[in-house]
Design an enzyme around this catalytic site. Structure first.
Site, PDB file in Angstrom:
ATOM      1  N   CYS A 117      44.728  28.331  38.082  1.00 50.37           N
ATOM      2  CA  CYS A 117      44.090  28.787  36.858  1.00 50.37           C
ATOM      3  C   CYS A 117      44.911  29.926  36.258  1.00 50.37           C
ATOM      4  CB  CYS A 117      42.682  29.264  37.184  1.00 50.37           C
ATOM      5  SG  CYS A 117      41.764  29.865  35.766  1.00 50.37           S
ATOM      6  N   PRO A 118      45.130  29.884  34.991  1.00 45.87           N
ATOM      7  CA  PRO A 118      44.591  29.018  33.943  1.00 45.87           C
ATOM      8  C   PRO A 118      45.530  27.884  33.534  1.00 45.87           C
ATOM      9  CG  PRO A 118      45.606  30.880  32.879  1.00 45.87           C
ATOM     10  CD  PRO A 118      45.823  31.049  34.384  1.00 45.87           C
TER      11      PRO A 118
END
Length: 92
Positions: A29-30
């Protein structure tokens, strides 16, 4: 954004006439969401994108991002090879 079984996902995937695949394995992430967003911007409305991830956080991140951006999640599943795969219909 239905979570489905691996076999249901394979059946759903095989019913799609045309789709592109985005490999996001080993990204955290992200990055899977950013790469998914960027790829969908390159595609036409109505196109199908298969996204392959390994970050367990994508099970929450991609459906949430999709809901906010009105991207249709056709289904997603956890596979025995430890990937999480999504089928998205582009609405961008």
């Amino acid at each position: 954004m239905p979570k489905i079984t691996e076999s249901q996902f394979i059946k759903l995937e095989s019913s799609q006439s045309s789709m592109e695949t985005l490999e996001c394995s080993r990204l955290l992430c992200p990055m899977p969401v950013i790469k998914t967003q960027n790829k969908l911007k390159e595609m036409k409305e109505g196109d199908i994108l298969k996204v392959i991830c390994t970050d367990p956080g994508t099970m929450a991140d991609i459906p949430t991002w999709s809901r906010i951006n009105q991207i249709q999640v056709l289904g997603y599943a956890e596979f025995r090879d430890h990937t999480i795969q999504f089928l998205l219909r582009n609405t961008l």
